[in-house]
Structures are given as C-alpha cells and as structure tokens.
Design a protein around this motif. Structure first.
Motif, short mmCIF file in Angstrom:
data_model
loop_
_atom_site.label_atom_id
_atom_site.label_comp_id
_atom_site.label_asym_id
_atom_site.label_seq_id
_atom_site.Cartn_x
_atom_site.Cartn_y
_atom_site.Cartn_z
N ASN A 204 -22.17 -10.36 16.23
CA ASN A 204 -22.79 -9.11 15.78
C ASN A 204 -23.27 -8.29 16.97
O ASN A 204 -23.88 -8.83 17.89
CB ASN A 204 -24.01 -9.40 14.90
N ALA A 205 -23.00 -7.02 16.94
CA ALA A 205 -23.51 -6.04 17.91
C ALA A 205 -22.80 -6.07 19.28
O ALA A 205 -23.16 -5.31 20.16
CB ALA A 205 -25.02 -6.17 18.11
N LYS B 247 -20.07 -4.98 21.70
CA LYS B 247 -19.22 -3.80 21.73
C LYS B 247 -18.21 -3.83 22.87
O LYS B 247 -17.27 -3.02 22.88
CB LYS B 247 -20.08 -2.53 21.84
N HIS C 108 -37.41 -7.01 13.18
CA HIS C 108 -36.11 -6.91 13.87
C HIS C 108 -36.26 -7.16 15.36
O HIS C 108 -37.31 -6.90 15.94
CB HIS C 108 -35.50 -5.53 13.63
N ASP C 109 -35.17 -7.64 15.96
CA ASP C 109 -35.16 -7.81 17.41
C ASP C 109 -35.11 -6.43 18.07
O ASP C 109 -34.23 -5.63 17.74
CB ASP C 109 -33.90 -8.58 17.84
N LYS D 136 -24.85 -3.76 21.86
CA LYS D 136 -25.45 -2.45 21.60
C LYS D 136 -26.94 -2.61 21.26
O LYS D 136 -27.42 -3.73 21.03
CB LYS D 136 -24.72 -1.75 20.45
N SER E 241 -23.58 -10.25 6.73
CA SER E 241 -23.37 -9.47 7.96
C SER E 241 -24.53 -9.64 8.94
O SER E 241 -24.46 -9.20 10.09
CB SER E 241 -23.20 -7.98 7.64
N SER F 78 -31.33 -1.64 13.43
CA SER F 78 -32.53 -1.41 12.60
C SER F 78 -33.68 -0.96 13.49
O SER F 78 -34.24 -1.74 14.27
CB SER F 78 -32.93 -2.69 11.86
N1 FMN Z 1 -29.52 -6.03 13.75
C1 FMN Z 1 -30.61 -5.54 13.15
O1 FMN Z 1 -30.54 -4.46 12.59
N2 FMN Z 1 -31.79 -6.24 13.19
C2 FMN Z 1 -31.92 -7.42 13.83
O2 FMN Z 1 -33.01 -8.01 13.88
C3 FMN Z 1 -30.76 -7.97 14.45
N3 FMN Z 1 -30.83 -9.17 15.07
C4 FMN Z 1 -29.72 -9.64 15.71
C5 FMN Z 1 -29.82 -10.85 16.40
C6 FMN Z 1 -28.75 -11.34 17.11
C7 FMN Z 1 -28.88 -12.66 17.83
C8 FMN Z 1 -27.54 -10.61 17.16
C9 FMN Z 1 -26.38 -11.12 17.96
C10 FMN Z 1 -27.42 -9.41 16.46
C11 FMN Z 1 -28.50 -8.91 15.72
N4 FMN Z 1 -28.43 -7.70 15.00
C12 FMN Z 1 -29.56 -7.22 14.39
C13 FMN Z 1 -27.20 -6.90 15.02
C14 FMN Z 1 -26.54 -6.70 13.67
O3 FMN Z 1 -26.32 -7.93 13.02
C15 FMN Z 1 -25.22 -5.94 13.84
O4 FMN Z 1 -25.41 -4.81 14.64
C16 FMN Z 1 -24.68 -5.51 12.48
O5 FMN Z 1 -24.23 -6.64 11.77
C17 FMN Z 1 -23.52 -4.50 12.58
O6 FMN Z 1 -22.43 -5.07 13.25
P1 FMN Z 1 -21.83 -4.42 14.58
O7 FMN Z 1 -23.00 -3.94 15.40
O8 FMN Z 1 -21.12 -5.56 15.25
O9 FMN Z 1 -20.94 -3.29 14.19
#
Ligand code: FMN
Length: 358
Positions: free
Chosen positions: A235-236, A238, A317-318, A290, A124, A294
């Motif tokens: 990921n992320a 929305k 984390h980013d 979003k 994920s 983290s």
């Molecule tokens: N989520 C974290 O918690 N820490 C990270 O460092 C992080 N880095 C990401 C980097 C990129 C390029 C992207 C696109 C997303 C990142 N995310 C990070 C987001 C999570 O992967 C994501 O929020 C999580 O898998 C839950 O999925 P959802 O937000 O789509 O519901």
C-alpha cells in the motif's frame, strides 16, 4: 489475487476491522528451526501505536502459529498463522460510510466490486501487511540458515535525504532512520505535517547481504521484476528503484557500468542484479511511499451516489506510512528471495543430480 510467489508462496486473509488477519505460507522446506520470539520481534517492529510518529491504533499483533510446525521445526506442510484484531474503532468511519476518501482505495474498490467495507478500508487497508511480516519472518528464518541477510531503514522523509546509511542504528530510531544526523529534521517534518492535520511521504532502503549469484528466473520472473512486483504490491508504494535506478538513465555508460575484477565488482550501480539475476553483490532497492491519504483537512469528494460533497476524516492514521512500511518492504524482499533460492536449485542438471543420484 491474494497469493504471492511460485515455490515459496504465501496467501494472506483478513480486513482492517475484521476479526483477524493471517497467512498461509506454503512450499517451506521441512527442518527449518522456528524461533517464535524472532517472528514476534518482526511483528513488533511493524506494529502500530508505538510512538508519536505512527498511528495511535494499539494492536498487540501477537502471532499464533496454527500448523506446519512441530517441536519447533517446520514439517514441510503449510504454515498457517493468525493475528487477532483487538483495537478496531469502526465508529470513526461512520461519517465517511458513503464517501470516497481522496487518495485511498475506496473509489476503485467500490466501482470494481460494488461493495463498500468502509470500516478502515477493509481489505485495502495496510493492516493486511501485518500478515506479510509474519510470512516474511518465516522466509527470513530460511534465509538466515543460508547466511543471507535482509535489512532496511528510512533514507528520506519529506525530501530530507540521508547522507549515510547506518543499518546498525536503525533499531534505535523511532523512525528507523539510517542517518542519525538528519533524523531530527526528518522527525520534525513528520510532526509538522501531523500537527497541521496533513501527512508526508518517504523512502525506504532495502539492503541484502550475501545473496548468492544466480537468483532470478528470466525472462518473466527476473529478480528485479519480482522485487518491483513485491514492492509495488505494498500500500502507498509509488516507485521502486533497483540500484541507482533513475540515475542510471541520466549518466553515461562508462559511469554506470560496474567494472569487474577477480575480487568482484568495483562499484555497485546495478544494485546487485544483472539480466534479472543476482550477481553476488549487495542487492539495494529504494521503495518510495506517498504521503498517507487519510488527512484531517477538509477535502472535496463524491459519495456512492456521485453527489459532490466535502469530507472531514476522523480516526487514527500514520502521518508517514514509509516508516512502518519499511518493515513491510523488508519482509517482501525476504519473501521474494526465499522463492528465488528454491527456484534456482533446479537451474542446472548437476544440481538436480545432487538430490537424485544414487
Ligand atoms: N493510509 C491511510 O489512509 N491511513 C493509514 O493509517 C495508513 N497506514 C498505512 C500503514 C502502512 C504500513 C502502509 C504501508 C500504508 C498505509 N496507508 C495508510 C496507505 C493506504 O493503505 C494506501 O494508500 C491505500 O490503500 C491506497 O492505495 P495506494 O496508495 O497504493 O494507491
């Protein structure tokens, strides 16, 4: 389901703290010149650890092509690429081994699969998006040969909006800002969130120039539906807006319609897509990310036994995933377009005859 696309399609594999990530890109026409430096540059744009606005996880993200390319040219067979993970720190996650991080996918993955890969979120994790960028680079090389150009940049961070979109300056900005005038304020917003152990959201704008008329396969493979599908798979993400997006529901028809002249459309509220088919104008899509889930503020959650507990995260984390996410969104756009370009070739018998007539 780890495969995307119909005709030009790719499958990714790998986890955040596994040995490697990679992809297999299938359906790529033979004869595309593969510029490995270009592919690596694409990877470098997304890779972590480059400045204080991104995670400090240091990955080289060097791509190795294993198959499908001979003497610098695609062979028409599947292209496989691998990226080895180098900087995993699984111990960072030992204190959340049995906890579900709020806002992350831990809760749903565990309940769905019954397996807890706590090391950085496993599959994920957005670490997987490195493989999408590698696949997207192949799509871009194909689109480049057709003069179709995909670009992206950040138009909004923490509600601070760009007033101008200057794609030519994006590569000079550590946060891929489209508007140099608001860039500092956007950077400050990221650092302010980071320094208070929090995170911020943002919006990427993806622009496509020179897309031909006709891309998109109604009814259930419309161009806009597949762009939304592609972007929402990141990921992320929305929300996704095509053209004026939400605004189109708030203005009257006369304001929203793009009137047509011999020379083309007078405006581009539609974002270059009508009826699920590209209309030859620029394709414009906004992708809303979003705030990173983290964060380093203590939060309430439950563990795998459903006990209520507090969690305090560690790790790297980013502070704003939209920044690196914009590169991923650009790659996904290229992958959708490459697929649509190949699918559209058989939309008319005259096109089919061009290939098969003796
Ligand atoms: N989520 C974290 O918690 N820490 C990270 O460092 C992080 N880095 C990401 C980097 C990129 C390029 C992207 C696109 C997303 C990142 N995310 C990070 C987001 C999570 O992967 C994501 O929020 C999580 O898998 C839950 O999925 P959802 O937000 O789509 O519901």
């Amino acid at each position: 389901m780890n495969t995307f696309g119909h005709r030009f399609r790719f499958t990714t594999f790998g986890e955040s703290h596994g040995k490697a990530l990679g992809c297999i890109v299938d359906g790529v026409p033979a004869g595309i010149k593969i510029d490995e430096e270009f592919i690596q540059n694409e990877m470098n744009r997304r890779k972590p650890g480059q400045n204080k606005y991104a995670t400090s996880r240091k990955e080289g993200d060097v791509v190795e092509i294993l198959s499908g390319v001979f003497e610098g040219v695609t062979t028409g067979t599947s292209i496989s690429m691998i990226i080895f993970n180098e900087n995993q720190k699984s111990s960072d996650y030992s204190n959340v081994k049995d906890l579900f991080r709020p806002g992350h996918a831990d809760f749903t993955y565990f309940n769905k699969y019954g397996i807890r890969d706590y090391r950085g979120g496993g599959r994920s994790s957005a670490r997987e998006t490195a493989a999408r960028v590698a696949a997207g680079a192949i799509a871009k090389l194909m689109l480049n040969e057709l003069g179709i150009n995909v670009q992206s940049g950040i138009c909004e961070i923490d509600g601070i909006e760009a007033n101008n979109y200057n794609f030519s300056k994006v590569s000079e900005s550590e946060i891929f800002a489209l508007d140099a005038e608001v860039e500092q304020a956007q950077k400050d917003a990221i650092l302010k969130a980071k320094n208070s152990h929090n995170s911020v959201g943002g919006v990427a704008l993806i622009n496509v120039k020179n897309a031909p008329i006709g891309l998109g396969e109604p009814l259930y493979f419309k161009l806009d539906s597949q762009i939304a599908n592609a972007m929402m798979s990141i990921n992320a993400v929305k929300a996704v807006e095509i053209g004026d997006g939400i605004l189109a529901s708030r203005v009257l028809g006369y304001e929203n319609n793009d009137q047509i002249r011999k020379s083309g459309f007078k405006t581009n509220h539609s974002g270059g897509i009508l009826g699920g088919i590209s209309n030859g104008d620029d394709i414009n899509v906004k992708v809303y990310f979003k705030a990173t889930p983290s964060i380093f503020i203590e939060q309430e959650t439950v563990d795998v036994h459903n006990n209520e507990v507090n969690c305090q995260l560690k790790g790297r984390h980013d502070p704003c995933v939209a920044v690196r996410g914009s590169v991923v969104a650009e790659s996904m756009m290229a992958l959708v377009l490459a697929d649509m370009v190949l699918l559209n070739m058989s939309s008319k018998m005259e096109n089919v005859k061009k290939v098969y007539s003796k």
